[in-house]
Design a protein around this motif. Sequence first.
Motif, mmCIF file in Angstrom:
data_model
loop_
_atom_site.group_PDB
_atom_site.id
_atom_site.type_symbol
_atom_site.label_atom_id
_atom_site.label_comp_id
_atom_site.label_asym_id
_atom_site.label_seq_id
_atom_site.Cartn_x
_atom_site.Cartn_y
_atom_site.Cartn_z
ATOM 1 N N ALA A 148 1.504 3.495 3.520
ATOM 2 C CA ALA A 148 0.829 2.510 3.744
ATOM 3 C C ALA A 148 1.248 1.876 5.225
ATOM 4 O O ALA A 148 2.249 1.108 5.472
ATOM 5 C CB ALA A 148 0.928 1.256 2.790
ATOM 6 N N TRP A 151 1.737 -1.604 6.303
ATOM 7 C CA TRP A 151 3.204 -2.363 5.848
ATOM 8 C C TRP A 151 4.345 -1.865 6.298
ATOM 9 O O TRP A 151 5.200 -2.725 6.766
ATOM 10 C CB TRP A 151 2.821 -2.078 4.151
ATOM 11 C CG TRP A 151 3.841 -2.789 3.440
ATOM 12 C CD1 TRP A 151 3.693 -4.061 2.825
ATOM 13 C CD2 TRP A 151 5.259 -2.690 3.101
ATOM 14 N NE1 TRP A 151 4.821 -4.671 2.349
ATOM 15 C CE2 TRP A 151 5.589 -3.638 2.439
ATOM 16 C CE3 TRP A 151 6.239 -1.655 3.602
ATOM 17 C CZ2 TRP A 151 7.030 -3.907 2.268
ATOM 18 C CZ3 TRP A 151 7.336 -1.798 3.382
ATOM 19 C CH2 TRP A 151 7.882 -2.729 2.286
ATOM 20 N N LYS A 248 -4.050 -1.695 5.387
ATOM 21 C CA LYS A 248 -4.423 -2.908 4.477
ATOM 22 C C LYS A 248 -5.918 -3.266 4.397
ATOM 23 O O LYS A 248 -6.530 -3.514 3.610
ATOM 24 C CB LYS A 248 -3.439 -4.102 4.703
ATOM 25 C CG LYS A 248 -3.537 -5.259 3.446
ATOM 26 C CD LYS A 248 -2.501 -6.054 3.862
ATOM 27 C CE LYS A 248 -2.436 -7.307 2.787
ATOM 28 N NZ LYS A 248 -1.579 -8.343 2.891
ATOM 29 N N LYS A 249 -6.453 -3.330 5.760
ATOM 30 C CA LYS A 249 -7.684 -3.763 5.891
ATOM 31 C C LYS A 249 -8.402 -2.766 6.926
ATOM 32 O O LYS A 249 -8.652 -2.507 7.987
ATOM 33 C CB LYS A 249 -7.861 -5.043 6.829
ATOM 34 C CG LYS A 249 -7.280 -6.328 6.243
ATOM 35 C CD LYS A 249 -7.498 -7.549 6.957
ATOM 36 C CE LYS A 249 -6.873 -8.687 6.257
ATOM 37 N NZ LYS A 249 -6.962 -9.926 7.025
#
Length: 485
Positions: A148, A151, A248-249
């Motif tokens: 990710a 992050w 995340k988006k």
Amino acid sequence: MKENIIGRQEEITRLEKYMSSGQSEFIAIYGRRRIGKTYLVREMFEGKFSFRMTAKENADTKEQLNNFYQSFNNFTRTDETPRDWDHAFHILERYIEDECKEENKIIFFDELPWFDTRGSRFVSALEHFWNDWASYRRDIKLVVCGSATTWMLNQVVNSRGGLHNRATHTMLLSPFTLRETELYFHSKGFTYERQEMMESYMAIGGVAYYLSLFERDKSVVQNIESLCFTRGGELVDEFQKIFKSLFKKADNHIAVISALGKKGMGMTRREIITEARMSNNGNLSNLLRELEECAFIRSYIPFRKSKKDMVYQLIDPFTLFHFRFMKDGNSFLKGYWQKMQYTSVYKNWCGYAFEITCLNHIEQIVHALGIDGSINTPCSWVYRPSKETADNEEADEDLLNGAQIDLLIDRSDNTINVCEIKYSDHEYEITKDYDAHLNRRLRIFRKVTKTRKSLLPVYITPNGLTDNMYARRIPRQVTGSQLFE
């Protein structure tokens, strides 16, 4: 077991150096999904871990803590179930102090972002574990991985919070080069020639996991057919999975990638904002940085332009392949990819995909040209005549025509290599017309830019040039085999 690792020599050297540094190290390894982060760490340190665990995807804090308990019992027996992450790290500290006798205590947390569930305070506990205990010792080697990217960049690599400047080393794992792709195929007993390996790279890039899905008894064409154009094929839905796992988006990232997929030479920030309907703010800057970190895009400043003219270009082979052939999901006809080999659409794609392959191997091109010792700036150049020029009856005839050069290598030794990238499955023949076309572009480039540097044409082709009078005028050429070096 590092003998099992394909390529990654620089990463292996760095990890070995960190292990023998004589001080505690906090090593953060990140990179896109399927790139081989876990494999690298496991093969380097299997049998040497003092503790390791992998987070569970979409698990809550209670499940992750139970996961810690179960992983901990793979190394030593305990009946103590952690009530929170501070308690878990305290249990880990006591175990390291009381039971671990290894010279280096290697602790590995895989898929680190998944531990950071809502209300878990995992990052705070990890920060305290490192700051208040591990960093004071000289024998802790804390290794963390995560796909990710948002992050990992925000919480570890570029963190302004609790983990700010805590990681002693960060390591971005990138896709394989052609050379590493070749090493992989050879290690698995494939008998592909370099032309076929080039074709596989043009379609799926150098992602280790994608290559692992190839079957030795199938040609490259057959493997791509099976993986990408057969219902249930393992890469049919990969595009969405890539971005959902990394960011995340992801919708915003996909919007930017989709916009860039429409323009081969790339877009300026302002063009991206318009095409992808994005806001011009720091979030867009972070998004572009994240995409570039994961090797989906590259940024470059066009020749004789400034930083405000920065261009962003999509260079991930699989993403480009997805947009060109897989996006509409209507390609499940039997034998689709094999039949496409004989179409103009395929031939046009080959030209563009080979160009992207070259852009991903600039270092190899520079080396093949023997210009490693100079400062080299790869860029591109586009000229479109202004309305005033077009309306001027006395305008220079050359300047009435637009011109585009996909790759320039602007050198510090008063020279510019003007690169012609041409795909062909056999020797490429420079015709009289194309020779005149190239010379006209060189004239336009010199007139518009007013450069006084020497212009040296270079042809980059998979199989070299057909020997004729026009080829003999070209001072340098780079072949596909040289991209494998």
